[in-house]
Write an enzyme that holds these catalytic residues in place. Structure first.
Site, mmCIF file in Angstrom:
data_model
loop_
_atom_site.group_PDB
_atom_site.id
_atom_site.type_symbol
_atom_site.label_atom_id
_atom_site.label_comp_id
_atom_site.label_asym_id
_atom_site.label_seq_id
_atom_site.Cartn_x
_atom_site.Cartn_y
_atom_site.Cartn_z
ATOM 1 N N LYS A 25 0.830 -1.202 0.000
ATOM 2 C CA LYS A 25 0.000 0.000 0.000
ATOM 3 C C LYS A 25 0.866 1.253 0.000
ATOM 4 C CE LYS A 25 -3.680 -0.306 2.362
ATOM 5 N NZ LYS A 25 -4.380 -0.599 3.597
ATOM 6 N N ARG A 94 -3.475 3.090 8.324
ATOM 7 C CA ARG A 94 -3.746 1.836 7.612
ATOM 8 C C ARG A 94 -2.517 0.952 7.591
ATOM 9 N NH1 ARG A 94 -8.076 2.627 3.798
ATOM 10 N NH2 ARG A 94 -8.839 4.742 3.954
ATOM 11 N N GLY A 103 -7.763 -6.925 4.137
ATOM 12 C CA GLY A 103 -8.649 -6.959 5.296
ATOM 13 C C GLY A 103 -8.118 -7.713 6.495
ATOM 14 N N MET A 105 -5.386 -7.093 8.378
ATOM 15 C CA MET A 105 -4.847 -6.283 9.473
ATOM 16 C C MET A 105 -5.702 -5.034 9.626
ATOM 17 S SD MET A 105 -0.875 -6.950 8.805
ATOM 18 C CE MET A 105 -1.091 -6.537 7.105
ATOM 19 N N ARG A 343 -3.915 -1.463 -5.990
ATOM 20 C CA ARG A 343 -3.124 -2.695 -5.886
ATOM 21 C C ARG A 343 -3.540 -3.615 -7.012
ATOM 22 N NH1 ARG A 343 -6.211 -4.712 -0.411
ATOM 23 N NH2 ARG A 343 -8.241 -4.974 -1.361
ATOM 24 N N HIS A 459 -15.999 -8.367 2.071
ATOM 25 C CA HIS A 459 -14.925 -9.216 2.589
ATOM 26 C C HIS A 459 -15.075 -10.651 2.097
ATOM 27 C CE1 HIS A 459 -13.243 -11.931 5.655
ATOM 28 N NE2 HIS A 459 -12.230 -11.089 5.585
ATOM 29 N N ARG A 565 -0.450 -46.957 -10.981
ATOM 30 C CA ARG A 565 -0.269 -47.793 -9.783
ATOM 31 C C ARG A 565 -1.145 -49.026 -9.930
ATOM 32 N NH1 ARG A 565 -0.356 -42.368 -7.107
ATOM 33 N NH2 ARG A 565 1.440 -42.186 -5.699
ATOM 34 N N GLU A 748 13.294 -44.064 -4.647
ATOM 35 C CA GLU A 748 12.427 -43.591 -3.569
ATOM 36 C C GLU A 748 12.917 -43.972 -2.179
ATOM 37 O OE1 GLU A 748 8.389 -44.945 -4.208
ATOM 38 O OE2 GLU A 748 9.028 -46.898 -4.908
ATOM 39 N N SER A 767 12.557 -42.788 -12.045
ATOM 40 C CA SER A 767 11.476 -41.876 -11.691
ATOM 41 C C SER A 767 11.492 -41.725 -10.172
ATOM 42 C CB SER A 767 10.126 -42.433 -12.157
ATOM 43 O OG SER A 767 9.090 -41.571 -11.751
ATOM 44 N N GLY A 769 10.263 -41.336 -6.654
ATOM 45 C CA GLY A 769 9.041 -41.476 -5.856
ATOM 46 C C GLY A 769 9.235 -40.616 -4.625
ATOM 47 N N THR A 770 8.911 -39.356 -4.776
ATOM 48 C CA THR A 770 9.263 -38.414 -3.707
ATOM 49 C C THR A 770 8.400 -38.579 -2.457
ATOM 50 O OG1 THR A 770 7.939 -36.808 -4.911
ATOM 51 C CG2 THR A 770 10.327 -36.641 -5.135
ATOM 52 N N CYS A 834 7.336 -38.821 -9.921
ATOM 53 C CA CYS A 834 5.904 -39.144 -9.935
ATOM 54 C C CYS A 834 5.282 -39.108 -8.546
ATOM 55 C CB CYS A 834 5.664 -40.486 -10.612
ATOM 56 S SG CYS A 834 6.487 -41.856 -9.788
ATOM 57 N N TYR A 854 10.817 -34.978 -16.909
ATOM 58 C CA TYR A 854 9.381 -34.752 -16.760
ATOM 59 C C TYR A 854 8.951 -34.807 -15.298
ATOM 60 C CZ TYR A 854 8.867 -39.840 -16.167
ATOM 61 O OH TYR A 854 8.965 -41.120 -15.710
HETATM 62 C C1 PEP Z 1 6.161 -42.219 -4.264
HETATM 63 O O1 PEP Z 1 6.561 -42.889 -3.322
HETATM 64 O O2 PEP Z 1 6.452 -41.029 -4.432
HETATM 65 C C2 PEP Z 1 5.278 -42.829 -5.268
HETATM 66 C C3 PEP Z 1 4.942 -42.170 -6.354
HETATM 67 O O3 PEP Z 1 4.772 -44.047 -4.990
HETATM 68 P P1 PEP Z 1 3.585 -44.319 -3.945
HETATM 69 O O4 PEP Z 1 3.018 -43.013 -3.540
HETATM 70 O O5 PEP Z 1 2.613 -45.167 -4.669
HETATM 71 O O6 PEP Z 1 4.299 -45.028 -2.853
HETATM 72 MG MG MG Z 2 6.403 -45.022 -3.451
#
Ligand code: PEP
Ligand code: MG
Length: 876
Positions: A25, A94, A103, A105, A343, A459, A565, A748, A767, A769-770, A834, A854
């Site tokens: 602001k 303000r 809105g 604060m 803004r 609001h 899966r 993973e 790939s 597997g996070t 993935c 990817y």
């Molecule tokens: C992962 O572990 O990130 C994954 C994609 O496999 P899942 O979630 O099926 O264990």
């Molecule tokens: Mg997994």
């Protein structure tokens, strides 16, 4: 260090790029002053001082000195005196952080009034009614903000309560129709409310008023609603708010004055026309609070023609200057226009898309700026369902379509209840007279919001649009019976817990649970996504387990399936029985029997997916069931399965007990299953390659990529890959057909990342597997983290839930290391991700930087990932 930045008479100490110091602001007030927009003069106290105050609990002497100097300059600029005559200077205080938190604060208007200055104001304006109206507003706001006298247990704000009572006694509807004497009486009542609450008299000394107001605005940074808002919108707590102090201009001076809010384009549709609302004879807060229902801006043309013309020109100037849609607050004081704020406008996703494309066509921005102008998460809104036009639902009542989309839920009437029921997994619709920022947590918890009061800039409307949540406001027919937790429209009563369907696109409130349909994405969306696609380097695939999901993913622009899966294919109906039979089988022949039942189902699924994904790669992951998800639970399940399998219940119960694991997430799952029971891998490979051959024979272009889960040691991969390849050869030989395919692995667990070079020597692709990589890196069970992780995030120990947004500094290191080691061994190795993080914009930015090929995410998040990937590439 400069503590205070002035803006007055066409010259400001700051400019628009100083958000960190001046807040959004303050930076824009400075900028507007510099470019000649009529802004009332004032000064901004640096946001840097907010935490200094919050730590020490008092304002520094240096700041007080600079404020005094700034006040003298302000008196000079306005020709008025603070706290005395002949012309009294009143102030608007303000808040304003670097990132807009509308809105959340606090604001205090009309500061500087006391029993003496109110007379000066009355004389000067020749309007005692106006002077006392301003005074009662001041005491009320000051009481709310500085003394935190807000909603009490038994219904609402005590100041509002007195005001309502007085209006009722006088038989009038509008505050501004109260006489000066009545307002003066109200000021005294308000002051005694303050005295009752605080045990102290209301502060009469303007300087004292000012210092306490500045402190209160700083404190409002730590209010619950502000904290909640920051958490939802991922705004760092460390920012702090600036404080803007401006000379008051008055919209409540009579019928030739007013106040309003306008958007340079329609924030709901994006249409290129000035859109807004205003109230005659009112102060700014009246519009936003939704207490009086404002008139459309177009009426201003007749009422204040000159101010309207000037405003139209200024709004064009501001939009061109900022190259973005502006949300502008203004006041007309006796026909003269003042701009109080500008803004970037919060807008629906549909509006954001339309505006971005239009502005490129108008030559205002380039395509990369258009791609950057969208918040990827906001696209969610466009992908939201709509009320099925084919159904004939009963419309309970109508209001204004404040935020599009549709939602079904059970009615609740207050924010705490919304949070409580949503916490139990019940979808809720928050229905209220109006919302205030104190309702924010309830709005977050709700599927949709409905209010009986307020306009498109109230609001509720602004906040819901910002969150992409469906919202209907101003549904005036709703008649509340608060003590009994119910609401009435005509003779239909709605109790807490009743089902409603909200159509935020049309502004309808519908009775019961109405069916919803998927939205259609328009031409502008496709144009914008095409610009995004031209700019991104990361490919985007989808996680899909059924032909229907695969088709939807393709519709959203997925360039392949990154994760199918195979165990998910067995969640439905009686398919789970076949899966259970296999899991509890005691020997190989028993398992082969069950696998024979599973094979045709799998093959049919793969055929369906391959057909839908004609021409694109499909990554099929071998079975990875955490066993407990498939074990029969409870006696009834066990009895039924025993009967199906023709075994004794006791024996089956015993088998189930022996299969029960202490740590299923780290147990007999992933490739460990295929290692111990190779016949499972063999069956799956058989199903994959038979399906591939079948569709290829139909002329479908098929690119199977078989993926081995939860590999920790290269030998696990080598053995599983050998089964897959051998089975492929057998199928090809049997059918006299060959198909190109890949066999790769998930990365993973940390050991896989650390030995990525060894694994890369064997695998065709990686790939990440996070989900599991996060679980195993943190040593944090995916199944149990819900009990304590929210606490970590709420208390700021972790900035984000690491299962939602990748932990770049920890898990991210393993990703980088595995990429480096994998590609050192096999240059050009194809690598994707993935886990859930594939659809999280911040994580996508990281994966772009990590040079993956990817990301793969759920179908609905594919457009979000495409846009996030483009933004990451543009940033490069
Ligand atoms: C992962 O572990 O990130 C994954 C994609 O496999 P899942 O979630 O099926 O264990
Ligand atoms: Mg997994």
């Amino acid at each position: 260090m400069t503590l205070v930045y002035a803006f007055a008479n066409g010259k400001a100490d700051g400019n628009k790029d100083m958000h960190d110091v001046l807040g959004g602001k303050g930076a824009n007030l400075a900028e507007m002053t510099n470019i000649g927009v009529p802004v009332p003069p004032g000064f901004t106290i640096s946001a840097v001082l907010c935490h200094d105050y919050l730590d020490k609990g008092s304002l520094s002497d240096d700041l007080k000195r600079e404020m005094r100097a700034a006040m003298s300059r302000l008196e000079e600029a306005t020709g008025r005196c603070f706290g005395s005559g002949p012309r009294a200077l009143l102030l608007a205080i303000r808040s304003g952080a670097a990132v807009s938190m509308p809105g959340m604060m606090d604001t205090i208007l009309n500061l500087g009034l006391n029993d003496e200055t109110v007379r000066i104001l009355a004389d000067e304006s020749n309007n005692p009614q106006f002077a006392f109206d301003s005074y009662r507003r001041f005491v009320q706001m000051y009481g709310n903000v500085v003394f935190e006298i807000k909603n009490s247990e038994n219904g609402g704000d005590p100041f509002e309560h007195e005001l309502e009572q007085l209006k009722r006694a006088r038989g009038i509807e509008r505050d501004i129709d109260l006489e000066a004497e009545d307002l003066e009486g109200l000021v005294n009542t308000f002051k005694s409310i303050v005295r009752e609450h605080t045990g102290q008299p209301f502060p009469d000394d303007p300087e004292d008023q000012l210092l306490r107001a500045v402190e209160a605005v700083f404190r409002s940074w730590n209010s619950r609603r502000a904290g909640d808002y920051r958490r939802v919108h991922k705004i760092p707590n460390t920012l702090g708010t600036a404080v803007n102090i401006m000379a008051m201009v008055f919209g409540n001076l009579g019928e030739d004055s007013g106040t309003g809010v306008a958007f340079t384009r329609d924030p709901t549709t994006g249409a290129n026309e000035l859109f807004g609302e205003f109230l005659v004879n009112a102060q700014g807060e009246d519009v936003v609070a939704g207490i009086r229902t404002p008139e459309p801006l177009t009426n201003m043309r007749d009422k204040f023609p000159q101010a309207f013309d000037e405003f139209t020109k200024i709004s064009e100037v501001l939009e061109r200057h900022y190259r973005d849609v502006q949300d502008i607050e203004f006041t007309v004081e006796r026909g003269k226009l003042y701009v109080l704020q500008t803004r970037g406008a919060k807008r629906t996703a549909a509006a954001a898309v339309r505006v971005a494309v239009q502005m490129v066509e108008e030559g205002l921005i380039d395509k990369s700026m258009a791609v950057n102008s969208l918040d990827p998460d906001q696209l969610n809104q466009l992908l939201h369902p709509m009320v099925d036009p084919e159904t004939h639902a009963q419309v309970l009542t109508e209001g204004l379509p404040a935020s599009p989309g549709a939602a079904v839920g059970r009615v609740v009437f207050n924010a705490d209840r919304a949070e409580e029921m949503a916490g139990q997994g019940v979808p809720v619709i928050l229905v209220r007279r109006e919302t205030s920022p104190d309702d924010f947590h309830g709005m977050v918890a709700s599927q949709a919001i409905v209010t009986s009061r307020g306009g498109m800039t109230s609001h509720a409307a602004v906040v819901a649009r910002g969150m992409g949540k469906c919202c209907v406001v101003g549904a005036r027919a709703l008649d509340f019976d608060e003590p009994n937790h119910r609401v009435r429209v005509g003779d239909t009563w709605i109790d807490e817990g009743d089902w409603l369907t909200i159509d935020g696109t049309k502004g309808n409130v519908l009775l019961g649970q109405v069916s919803l349909v998927e939205p259609e994405l328009g031409d502008d969306f496709n144009t914008l996504m095409q610009w995004a696609d031209e700019r991104r380097r990361l490919r985007v695939r989808a996680n899909a387990d059924t032909p229907e999901d695969a088709a939807r993913a393709r519709g959203f622009g997925a360039e392949g399936i990154g994760l199918c899966r195979t165990e998910h294919m067995f969640f439905e109906g009686n398919r789970i029985d076949a899966m259970r039979e296999m899991i509890v089988a005691e020997d190989e022949p028993g398992r082969r029997d069950a696998l024979r039942k599973i094979l045709p189902m799998q093959r049919a699924d793969f055929v369906g997916i391959f057909r839908v994904m004609d021409g694109l790669p499909v990554t099929i992951r071998l079975l990875d069931p955490p066993l407990h998800e498939f074990l029969p639970h409870g006696e009834a399940d066990i009895a039924e399965l025993a009967e199906n399998m023709g075994v004794r219940i006791e024996r089956l119960r015993h088998t189930v007990e022996t299969l029960t694991e202490a740590n299923p997430m780290l147990g007999h799952r992933g490739c460990r299953l295929g290692i111990t029971y190779p016949e499972i891998t063999e069956m799956q490979a058989w199903a994959i390659f038979e399906a591939a051959c079948e569709v290829a024979a139909e002329g479908v272009e098929v690119y199977p990529e078989v993926m081995v889960p939860l590999v920790a040691h290269v030998e696990e991969f080598r053995r599983q890959a050998a089964i897959v390849r051998k089975t492929a050869d057998r199928v090809f030989e049997k059918r006299g057909q060959r198909i190109d395919y890949l066999v790769g692995t998930m990365i993973e667990v940390p050991r896989a990342a650390l030995t990525a070079d060894e694994i890369a020597a064997e695998a065709d692709f990686f790939s990440f597997g996070t989900n599991d990589l996060t679980q195993t890196t943190f040593g944090l069970s995916r199944d149990d983290s819900g009990r304590f992780l929210p606490h970590y995030v709420e208390t700021g120990l972790l900035k984000d839930d690491p299962f939602q947004s990748l932990d770049v500094s920890g898990v991210g290191q393993l990703v980088n290391l595995a990429v480096e080691r994998g590609r050192a061994k096999k240059p050009g190795l194809k690598i994707g991700i993935c886990g859930e993080h594939g659809g999280d914009p911040a994580s996508v930015v990281f994966f772009h930087g990590a040079e993956l090929n990817y990301v793969s995410c759920s179908p609905f998040r594919v457009p979000i990932a495409r846009l996030a990937a483009a933004q990451a590439a543009i940033k490069d």
